[in-house]
Enzyme design. Structure first.
Site, PDB file in Angstrom:
ATOM      1  N   GLU A  72       0.944  -1.159   0.013  1.00 24.24           N
ATOM      2  CA  GLU A  72      -0.218  -0.090   0.117  1.00 24.24           C
ATOM      3  C   GLU A  72       0.859   1.243   0.020  1.00 24.24           C
ATOM      4  O   GLU A  72       0.613   2.320  -0.724  1.00 24.24           O
ATOM      5  CB  GLU A  72      -0.995  -0.099   1.029  1.00 24.24           C
ATOM      6  CG  GLU A  72      -1.826   1.108   1.183  1.00 24.24           C
ATOM      7  CD  GLU A  72      -2.772   1.239  -0.070  1.00 24.24           C
ATOM      8  OE1 GLU A  72      -2.974   2.397  -0.692  1.00 24.24           O
ATOM      9  OE2 GLU A  72      -3.546   0.215  -0.219  1.00 24.24           O
ATOM     10  N   GLU A  79       1.773   6.654  -6.743  1.00 27.43           N
ATOM     11  CA  GLU A  79       0.442   7.517  -7.225  1.00 27.43           C
ATOM     12  C   GLU A  79       1.154   8.820  -7.235  1.00 27.43           C
ATOM     13  O   GLU A  79       0.489   9.578  -8.159  1.00 27.43           O
ATOM     14  CB  GLU A  79      -0.762   7.212  -6.498  1.00 27.43           C
ATOM     15  CG  GLU A  79      -1.276   5.880  -6.813  1.00 27.43           C
ATOM     16  CD  GLU A  79      -2.767   5.627  -5.947  1.00 27.43           C
ATOM     17  OE1 GLU A  79      -3.205   6.668  -5.426  1.00 27.43           O
ATOM     18  OE2 GLU A  79      -3.420   4.556  -6.252  1.00 27.43           O
TER      19      GLU A  79
END
Length: 129
Positions: A72, A79
């Protein structure tokens, strides 16, 4: 190694830990999916204590939590990096984001399966007795 070099290495190491902790604060403080994974991890640990899982089961649960959390973090970092490169749609950046998100999904589903295998029989046994 001279004393001043040892001190510099120590200071550099402390700074590295500080940056890593800042990253964790950003990850869990700002990212919705990381918060969801954190809640799942806390629940897994709570169930682990409640159901008195074995040492081996603890190791597996900890590895699953670590894997999902690490992925994650990498997904979030990718991102942010991608969004820094360009805010406009780019097919290769979309692929990178989708693949990273897919990696997190694989790990999360694997962790869910492990959780069900470890906790469900113990939960059923506890509830029936």
């Amino acid at each position: 190694m001279q004393k001043s070099n040892k001190q510099n290495v120590f200071k550099t190491q402390i700074a590295s830990f500080k940056y890593a902790l800042e990253g964790l604060v950003l990850l869990f403080g700002k990212e919705r999916n990381a918060k969801i994974h954190l809640i799942a991890a806390v629940l897994a640990v709570a169930f682990g204590f409640m159901l008195e899982i074995s040492m081996l089961e603890w190791c597996i649960v900890i590895l699953c939590i670590s894997l999902v959390t690490a992925l994650e973090g990498l997904n979030t970092a990718l991102e942010h990096l991608s969004n820094t490169v360009t805010k406009e749609y780019h097919p290769n950046i979309k692929k990178v984001k989708d693949i990273a998100a897919g990696a997190v999904l694989i790990a999360a589903l694997g962790a869910l399966a492990v959780g069900l295998i470890i906790f469900l029989p113990k939960l059923i046994s506890t509830l029936l007795h």
